[in-house]
Design a protein around this motif. Structure first.
Motif, PDB file in Angstrom:
ATOM      1  N   ARG A   1       0.833  -1.207   0.000  1.00 45.13           N
ATOM      2  CA  ARG A   1       0.000   0.000   0.000  1.00 45.13           C
ATOM      3  C   ARG A   1       0.862   1.248   0.000  1.00 45.13           C
ATOM      4  O   ARG A   1       0.563   2.223  -0.696  1.00 45.13           O
ATOM      5  N   SER A   2       1.938   1.212   0.755  1.00 48.82           N
ATOM      6  CA  SER A   2       2.842   2.364   0.808  1.00 48.82           C
ATOM      7  C   SER A   2       3.519   2.590  -0.542  1.00 48.82           C
ATOM      8  O   SER A   2       3.649   3.731  -1.001  1.00 48.82           O
ATOM      9  N   SER A   3       3.931   1.500  -1.188  1.00 53.95           N
ATOM     10  CA  SER A   3       4.587   1.632  -2.495  1.00 53.95           C
ATOM     11  C   SER A   3       3.612   2.131  -3.553  1.00 53.95           C
ATOM     12  O   SER A   3       3.997   2.838  -4.486  1.00 53.95           O
ATOM     13  N   SER A   4       2.333   1.789  -3.415  1.00 59.84           N
ATOM     14  CA  SER A   4       1.323   2.234  -4.373  1.00 59.84           C
ATOM     15  C   SER A   4       1.026   3.719  -4.217  1.00 59.84           C
ATOM     16  O   SER A   4       0.566   4.368  -5.169  1.00 59.84           O
ATOM     17  N   GLU A   5       1.278   4.264  -3.040  1.00 57.08           N
ATOM     18  CA  GLU A   5       1.037   5.688  -2.796  1.00 57.08           C
ATOM     19  C   GLU A   5       2.174   6.561  -3.316  1.00 57.08           C
ATOM     20  O   GLU A   5       2.018   7.778  -3.430  1.00 57.08           O
ATOM     21  N   ALA A   6       3.312   5.945  -3.642  1.00 63.37           N
ATOM     22  CA  ALA A   6       4.452   6.719  -4.140  1.00 63.37           C
ATOM     23  C   ALA A   6       4.117   7.316  -5.504  1.00 63.37           C
ATOM     24  O   ALA A   6       3.472   6.687  -6.338  1.00 63.37           O
ATOM     25  N   THR A   7       4.567   8.538  -5.727  1.00 64.88           N
ATOM     26  CA  THR A   7       4.242   9.228  -6.980  1.00 64.88           C
ATOM     27  C   THR A   7       5.166   8.820  -8.118  1.00 64.88           C
ATOM     28  O   THR A   7       4.779   8.881  -9.283  1.00 64.88           O
ATOM     29  N   SER A   8       6.389   8.422  -7.814  1.00 62.76           N
ATOM     30  CA  SER A   8       7.335   8.050  -8.868  1.00 62.76           C
ATOM     31  C   SER A   8       7.055   6.638  -9.367  1.00 62.76           C
ATOM     32  O   SER A   8       6.699   5.749  -8.601  1.00 62.76           O
ATOM     33  N   THR A   9       7.204   6.475 -10.687  1.00 61.23           N
ATOM     34  CA  THR A   9       6.987   5.172 -11.303  1.00 61.23           C
ATOM     35  C   THR A   9       8.080   4.918 -12.326  1.00 61.23           C
ATOM     36  O   THR A   9       8.272   5.701 -13.248  1.00 61.23           O
ATOM     37  N   SER A  10       8.784   3.840 -12.160  1.00 62.22           N
ATOM     38  CA  SER A  10       9.823   3.436 -13.101  1.00 62.22           C
ATOM     39  C   SER A  10       9.820   1.922 -13.184  1.00 62.22           C
ATOM     40  O   SER A  10       9.107   1.248 -12.434  1.00 62.22           O
ATOM     41  N   SER A  11      10.613   1.386 -14.094  1.00 64.84           N
ATOM     42  CA  SER A  11      10.659  -0.069 -14.226  1.00 64.84           C
ATOM     43  C   SER A  11      11.140  -0.726 -12.936  1.00 64.84           C
ATOM     44  O   SER A  11      10.687  -1.809 -12.571  1.00 64.84           O
ATOM     45  N   SER A  12      12.052  -0.052 -12.217  1.00 59.24           N
ATOM     46  CA  SER A  12      12.570  -0.628 -10.971  1.00 59.24           C
ATOM     47  C   SER A  12      11.491  -0.659  -9.887  1.00 59.24           C
ATOM     48  O   SER A  12      11.396  -1.635  -9.133  1.00 59.24           O
ATOM     49  N   THR A  13      10.660   0.396  -9.822  1.00 62.95           N
ATOM     50  CA  THR A  13       9.589   0.400  -8.815  1.00 62.95           C
ATOM     51  C   THR A  13       8.516  -0.629  -9.153  1.00 62.95           C
ATOM     52  O   THR A  13       7.957  -1.261  -8.256  1.00 62.95           O
ATOM     53  N   ILE A  14       8.238  -0.803 -10.451  1.00 64.45           N
ATOM     54  CA  ILE A  14       7.261  -1.816 -10.864  1.00 64.45           C
ATOM     55  C   ILE A  14       7.776  -3.206 -10.524  1.00 64.45           C
ATOM     56  O   ILE A  14       7.037  -4.054 -10.004  1.00 64.45           O
ATOM     57  N   SER A  15       9.047  -3.461 -10.805  1.00 59.62           N
ATOM     58  CA  SER A  15       9.642  -4.760 -10.476  1.00 59.62           C
ATOM     59  C   SER A  15       9.603  -5.007  -8.971  1.00 59.62           C
ATOM     60  O   SER A  15       9.355  -6.129  -8.516  1.00 59.62           O
TER      61      SER A  15
END
Length: 281
Positions: A29-43
């Motif tokens: 849930r915390s990671s889903s609230e982060a505004t930044s999105t990149s391939s590393s965050t998706i992984s």
């Protein structure tokens, strides 16, 4: 003389695996609230889902869980969970297919660029157009899947839980699995959005505005780079396609990581679904 009888009720204290699932839910849930999105965050999110479902699978295999879910009066709720797991598997499969299709086009482009045949034969121009057409198809499929996913999340598909049942061990398990499904849907929304990129094409004025704004915050926005969008923009001009090899290589590497994450997650989702099915037998 007083006699003590052994209670057949479920233990009041939850199993430690419940807390472990909660910890995974909080992190996702915390990671889903982060505004930044990149391939590393998706992984990172995909790895988090896999870890959570591994924990859920262990929870489902507990004798107490099997006994609880096997009760006939809870069959409807378990069936709803099974339907949800099937929807999640379908979405995961769609994401895998879209990555495979995109990767094949990228590999064709890289092969042509490396052979340095582009300017002589015009093959590169054809392949670029093929890639852009393929991306349009992928975007259409993913946007449709995303709309369906959001509609499912907004629609209440679960039967109600009566207040007098809330302390029941079975209800606790079911509610936890519903939370797991909800977080999974949220993560997959970000995955599909990342792969497909923005749906609408900005107007010329809004595009200029975004370019000006992006220059101001470029240093702070490095984490928000989307390799799919980056390559799409680079290939809009066929003349610059030869210089897009860097973006092609970056996206190929990005897709490789995402494919591995989705494949591992897909296998874990199937394993968890089997454990849920076994509880009905």
């Amino acid at each position: 003389m007083a006699y003590h009888t052994r209670s057949n009720s479920f233990p009041s204290r939850p199993h430690p695996l419940f807390q472990e699932v909660d910890e995974h839910l909080c992190r996702l849930r915390s990671s889903s609230e982060a505004t930044s999105t990149s391939s590393s965050t998706i992984s990172h999110k995909l790895n988090g889902l896999q870890d959570m479902y591994g924990c859920v699978d262990r929870l489902l295999q507990l004798p107490l869980t099997q006994q609880s879910l096997a009760q006939e009066k809870h069959e409807t709720m378990v069936t709803e969970l099974l339907d949800g797991s099937l929807r999640v598997l379908d979405v995961c499969s769609s994401a895998k297919d879209s990555l495979l299709q995109t990767k094949e086009c990228i590999q064709d482009l890289l092969s042509i660029i490396r052979r340095r045949r582009a300017e002589e034969s015009g093959v590169l121009t054809t392949e670029v157009r093929k890639h852009l057409t393929s991306r349009k198809t992928v975007k259409k499929v993913l946007h449709k899947a995303l709309e369906n996913l959001k509609a499912t999340a907004n629609r209440s598909t679960f039967s109600s839980i009566h207040k007098e049942q809330e302390t029941n061990q079975t209800i606790a398990i079911v509610k936890k699995l519903r939370d797991v499904e909800a977080v999974t849907v949220t993560v997959f929304e970000s995955v599909l959005s990342f792969i497909s990129g923005p749906k609408s094409k900005p107007s010329s004025w809004s595009l200029v505005s975004k370019i000006v704004q992006s220059k101001k915050v470029a240093c702070d926005e490095e984490a928000k780079v989307n390799e799919f969008v980056d390559l799409d923009a680079a290939l809009k001009s066929v003349k610059s396609a030869n210089s897009a090899q860097c973006q092609l290589n970056n996206l190929e590497s990005c897709i490789q990581d995402l494919e591995e994450g989705l494949e591992c997650l897909f296998r874990q989702l199937i394993k968890t679904r089997v454990s849920l099915l076994n509880s009905l037998n």
